[in-house]
Design a protein around this motif. Structure first.
Motif, PDB file in Angstrom:
ATOM      1  N   ASN A 273      10.747   1.825  -6.663  1.00  0.00           N
ATOM      2  CA  ASN A 273      10.324   1.068  -5.488  1.00  0.00           C
ATOM      3  C   ASN A 273      11.511   0.735  -4.583  1.00  0.00           C
ATOM      4  O   ASN A 273      11.369   0.721  -3.362  1.00  0.00           O
ATOM      5  N   LEU A 274      12.677   0.476  -5.167  1.00  0.00           N
ATOM      6  CA  LEU A 274      13.878   0.261  -4.362  1.00  0.00           C
ATOM      7  C   LEU A 274      14.216   1.525  -3.574  1.00  0.00           C
ATOM      8  O   LEU A 274      14.547   1.455  -2.382  1.00  0.00           O
ATOM      9  N   ILE A 275      14.116   2.667  -4.231  1.00  0.00           N
ATOM     10  CA  ILE A 275      14.400   3.939  -3.560  1.00  0.00           C
ATOM     11  C   ILE A 275      13.407   4.155  -2.417  1.00  0.00           C
ATOM     12  O   ILE A 275      13.795   4.494  -1.299  1.00  0.00           O
ATOM     13  N   ALA A 276      12.121   3.945  -2.701  1.00  0.00           N
ATOM     14  CA  ALA A 276      11.090   4.137  -1.677  1.00  0.00           C
ATOM     15  C   ALA A 276      11.302   3.176  -0.505  1.00  0.00           C
ATOM     16  O   ALA A 276      11.179   3.575   0.665  1.00  0.00           O
ATOM     17  N   MET A 277      11.619   1.911  -0.794  1.00  0.00           N
ATOM     18  CA  MET A 277      11.847   0.954   0.296  1.00  0.00           C
ATOM     19  C   MET A 277      13.060   1.343   1.129  1.00  0.00           C
ATOM     20  O   MET A 277      13.030   1.206   2.360  1.00  0.00           O
ATOM     21  N   SER A 278      14.114   1.841   0.497  1.00  0.00           N
ATOM     22  CA  SER A 278      15.291   2.233   1.280  1.00  0.00           C
ATOM     23  C   SER A 278      14.925   3.347   2.249  1.00  0.00           C
ATOM     24  O   SER A 278      15.397   3.368   3.375  1.00  0.00           O
ATOM     25  N   ARG A 279      14.048   4.250   1.825  1.00  0.00           N
ATOM     26  CA  ARG A 279      13.606   5.333   2.713  1.00  0.00           C
ATOM     27  C   ARG A 279      12.688   4.805   3.814  1.00  0.00           C
ATOM     28  O   ARG A 279      12.803   5.200   4.969  1.00  0.00           O
ATOM     29  N   ILE A 280      11.760   3.935   3.450  1.00  0.00           N
ATOM     30  CA  ILE A 280      10.834   3.358   4.433  1.00  0.00           C
ATOM     31  C   ILE A 280      11.599   2.574   5.498  1.00  0.00           C
ATOM     32  O   ILE A 280      11.319   2.680   6.689  1.00  0.00           O
ATOM     33  N   PHE A 281      12.584   1.792   5.064  1.00  0.00           N
ATOM     34  CA  PHE A 281      13.324   0.933   5.984  1.00  0.00           C
ATOM     35  C   PHE A 281      14.485   1.648   6.672  1.00  0.00           C
ATOM     36  O   PHE A 281      15.098   1.105   7.591  1.00  0.00           O
ATOM     37  N   GLY A 282      14.821   2.851   6.207  1.00  0.00           N
ATOM     38  CA  GLY A 282      15.925   3.593   6.810  1.00  0.00           C
ATOM     39  C   GLY A 282      17.286   3.004   6.526  1.00  0.00           C
ATOM     40  O   GLY A 282      18.172   3.064   7.372  1.00  0.00           O
ATOM     41  N   VAL A 283      17.458   2.415   5.344  1.00  0.00           N
ATOM     42  CA  VAL A 283      18.746   1.862   4.934  1.00  0.00           C
ATOM     43  C   VAL A 283      19.116   2.456   3.582  1.00  0.00           C
ATOM     44  O   VAL A 283      18.263   2.983   2.875  1.00  0.00           O
ATOM     45  N   THR A 284      20.371   2.353   3.231  1.00  0.00           N
ATOM     46  CA  THR A 284      20.780   2.823   1.908  1.00  0.00           C
ATOM     47  C   THR A 284      20.330   1.820   0.850  1.00  0.00           C
ATOM     48  O   THR A 284      20.074   0.647   1.157  1.00  0.00           O
ATOM     49  N   ILE A 285      20.259   2.283  -0.363  1.00  0.00           N
ATOM     50  CA  ILE A 285      19.936   1.368  -1.462  1.00  0.00           C
ATOM     51  C   ILE A 285      21.029   0.324  -1.588  1.00  0.00           C
ATOM     52  O   ILE A 285      20.756  -0.846  -1.834  1.00  0.00           O
ATOM     53  N   GLY A 286      22.270   0.733  -1.381  1.00  0.00           N
ATOM     54  CA  GLY A 286      23.387  -0.206  -1.432  1.00  0.00           C
ATOM     55  C   GLY A 286      23.240  -1.331  -0.427  1.00  0.00           C
ATOM     56  O   GLY A 286      23.519  -2.489  -0.723  1.00  0.00           O
ATOM     57  N   ALA A 287      22.784  -0.999   0.782  1.00  0.00           N
ATOM     58  CA  ALA A 287      22.566  -2.029   1.803  1.00  0.00           C
ATOM     59  C   ALA A 287      21.420  -2.939   1.384  1.00  0.00           C
ATOM     60  O   ALA A 287      21.502  -4.159   1.535  1.00  0.00           O
ATOM     61  N   LEU A 288      20.362  -2.363   0.841  1.00  0.00           N
ATOM     62  CA  LEU A 288      19.225  -3.164   0.395  1.00  0.00           C
ATOM     63  C   LEU A 288      19.642  -4.119  -0.723  1.00  0.00           C
ATOM     64  O   LEU A 288      19.217  -5.272  -0.762  1.00  0.00           O
TER      65      LEU A 288
ATOM     66  N   GLU B 280       0.826  -1.211   0.000  1.00  0.00           N
ATOM     67  CA  GLU B 280       0.000   0.000   0.000  1.00  0.00           C
ATOM     68  C   GLU B 280       0.857   1.258   0.000  1.00  0.00           C
ATOM     69  O   GLU B 280       0.575   2.202  -0.729  1.00  0.00           O
ATOM     70  N   ARG B 281       1.917   1.249   0.791  1.00  0.00           N
ATOM     71  CA  ARG B 281       2.805   2.426   0.862  1.00  0.00           C
ATOM     72  C   ARG B 281       3.537   2.654  -0.454  1.00  0.00           C
ATOM     73  O   ARG B 281       3.857   3.786  -0.796  1.00  0.00           O
ATOM     74  N   LEU B 282       3.791   1.561  -1.194  1.00  0.00           N
ATOM     75  CA  LEU B 282       4.518   1.664  -2.457  1.00  0.00           C
ATOM     76  C   LEU B 282       3.594   1.788  -3.665  1.00  0.00           C
ATOM     77  O   LEU B 282       4.055   2.047  -4.772  1.00  0.00           O
ATOM     78  N   GLY B 283       2.310   1.526  -3.453  1.00  0.00           N
ATOM     79  CA  GLY B 283       1.372   1.571  -4.571  1.00  0.00           C
ATOM     80  C   GLY B 283       1.427   0.328  -5.441  1.00  0.00           C
ATOM     81  O   GLY B 283       1.175   0.388  -6.645  1.00  0.00           O
ATOM     82  N   VAL B 284       1.782  -0.805  -4.821  1.00  0.00           N
ATOM     83  CA  VAL B 284       1.822  -2.089  -5.536  1.00  0.00           C
ATOM     84  C   VAL B 284       0.998  -3.105  -4.747  1.00  0.00           C
ATOM     85  O   VAL B 284       0.619  -2.857  -3.602  1.00  0.00           O
ATOM     86  N   SER B 285       0.740  -4.232  -5.340  1.00  0.00           N
ATOM     87  CA  SER B 285      -0.052  -5.267  -4.677  1.00  0.00           C
ATOM     88  C   SER B 285       0.781  -6.052  -3.665  1.00  0.00           C
ATOM     89  O   SER B 285       2.019  -6.057  -3.712  1.00  0.00           O
TER      90      SER B 285
ATOM     91  N   PRO C 147      24.216  13.358  -2.845  1.00  0.00           N
ATOM     92  CA  PRO C 147      23.280  14.142  -2.036  1.00  0.00           C
ATOM     93  C   PRO C 147      22.059  13.304  -1.672  1.00  0.00           C
ATOM     94  O   PRO C 147      21.713  12.348  -2.372  1.00  0.00           O
ATOM     95  N   ALA C 148      21.405  13.665  -0.601  1.00  0.00           N
ATOM     96  CA  ALA C 148      20.225  12.930  -0.132  1.00  0.00           C
ATOM     97  C   ALA C 148      19.238  12.740  -1.276  1.00  0.00           C
ATOM     98  O   ALA C 148      18.941  13.671  -2.003  1.00  0.00           O
ATOM     99  N   GLY C 149      18.746  11.519  -1.408  1.00  0.00           N
ATOM    100  CA  GLY C 149      17.755  11.214  -2.436  1.00  0.00           C
ATOM    101  C   GLY C 149      18.348  10.847  -3.777  1.00  0.00           C
ATOM    102  O   GLY C 149      17.609  10.534  -4.707  1.00  0.00           O
ATOM    103  N   GLU C 150      19.675  10.912  -3.916  1.00  0.00           N
ATOM    104  CA  GLU C 150      20.324  10.546  -5.170  1.00  0.00           C
ATOM    105  C   GLU C 150      21.187   9.306  -4.957  1.00  0.00           C
ATOM    106  O   GLU C 150      21.650   9.038  -3.863  1.00  0.00           O
TER     107      GLU C 150
END
Length: 112
Positions: free
Chosen positions: A50-65, A27-32, A94-97
């Protein structure tokens, strides 16, 4: 030697650690819920946004994910932290990139 975790396993562990169900994450990502289930089963790969959004939701970097860097980004001491996002630390963006390393990892798993 530590067993290499899959992207799906890392997503599942991060989701559970965040106290989210597959349905609530979807629901938070807009997917089923089924899409989240497929990611966790490694039957599909989430899109970049969705990877970017999950990294923000989970509080981890995309690299860690993605498993290309340690999860403990917050383990850096305050004295090691740059004064501004992306300033003073080589390879940070920078943040978000995405950093070049994170972008390369995403491109490596992207489905054409």
């Amino acid at each position: 030697m530590r067993e290499q975790q899959t992207l799906g396993r890392r997503i599942q562990e991060a989701r559970k650690a965040a106290g989210l169900s597959q349905e609530s994450l979807g629901e938070r990502l807009g997917v089923s819920r089924q899409a989240v289930s497929k990611w966790e089963a490694d039957a599909a790969v989430p899109e970049l946004e969705n990877l970017i959004a999950m990294s923000r939701i989970f509080g981890v970097t995309i690299g860690a994910l993605l498993g290309v860097e340690p999860e403990a980004a917050e383990d850096r001491s305050e004295k090691d932290a740059p004064e501004a996002p992306g300033e003073g630390v080589e390879g940070t963006a920078p943040a978000g990139e995405l950093t070049d390393r994170e972008l390369a990892a995403v491109e490596a798993i992207a489905v054409p």
